[in-house]
Design a protein around this motif. Structure first.
Motif: not given
Length: 244
Positions: A53-55, A60-61, A76-79
């Motif tokens: 989903v995040h991709c 996405t939370l 990796s990346g922003r939390s």
């Protein structure tokens, strides 16, 4: 009793957890459909199922309750993860298009308040994917897995709960027909168990997976009102007075 984040992460790191993730994830995403350009919220411990989903999603939370604990996600990346009270989420009304609840409903004290809060945060026509232990399944009786903790549900109980909180079930799937054991043979035959149970629609699956849509208005029962039959007044002939 709610498991903490350490127990949940440890389960999904085992071979049994890996097979569970594959089977349940396939069912979730078959109901979820495309999330391109949508805002998606994972509630409870949904991060194992949020990767695809995040991709694709616009945002996405991952909200996790304080009684469970939180992990940084993604790696990796922003939390995108945070601690939040699932019955009082720090989101405005109609802010989310899709909500995925895993290890959530069965662990809260007030399921009604949880689903009411999900309803508040969903956009009009937004959808909820709900993953809940099946009361009739073996997984709800085995505390060695996360699905053996908390309150399991029957299909009728879930139906009443969603009706009371203004959700309309659109799709319903049963999954995890394999017994929750860690033997290599059982894990290797997990796919056959799923095909067998799904093909025969057996009622003993480990989980319910429900795709429900937010209703905008509460349905009102319409009762037929019987109209009183009006009676026409009777005509009475009065003789004319005699000439005096």
């Amino acid at each position: 009793m709610r498991l903490d984040i350490t127990d949940l992460r440890a389960f999904y790191a085992t071979p049994l957890g890996s097979v569970t993730h594959r089977i349940v994830g396939r069912t979730i995403h078959s109901l979820l459909g495309s999330v391109s350009g949508l805002r998606v919220l994972g509630l409870g411990y949904a991060t194992p199922y949020l990767g695809p989903v995040h991709c694709i999603a616009e945002r996405t939370l991952a909200f996790m309750p304080a009684t469970q604990g939180v992990v940084n996600w993604p790696g990796s990346g922003r939390s995108c993860s945070a601690l939040a009270d699932p019955t009082m989420m720090p989101l405005p009304e109609a802010a989310i298009d899709r909500v995925i609840l895993v290890h959530a409903l069965e662990a809260v004290e007030s399921p009604t308040e949880l689903l009411q809060e999900v309803w508040r945060t969903l956009t009009p026509g937004g959808r909820m994917i709900l993953v809940v232990p099946n009361r009739r399944g073996v997984w709800a009786r085995r505390e060695a897995t996360p699905f053996g903790h908390g309150q399991p549900y029957s299909r009728s109980q879930l139906g009443r709960l969603m009706r009371d909180t203004l959700f309309s079930p659109e799709g319903w799937a049963e999954t995890l027909y394999m017994p929750p054991v860690r033997s290599r043979l059982m894990l290797q035959t997990a796919g056959a168990w799923e095909r067998f149970g799904t093909g025969l629609s057996l009622p003993f699956a480990g989980l319910h997976v429900v795709d429900a849509t937010k209703q905008l208005y509460r349905p009102v029962a319409v009762r037929q009102v019987r109209r009183a039959r009006r009676l026409a007044p009777a005509r009475v002939l009065v003789p004319a007075p005699s000439p005096g």
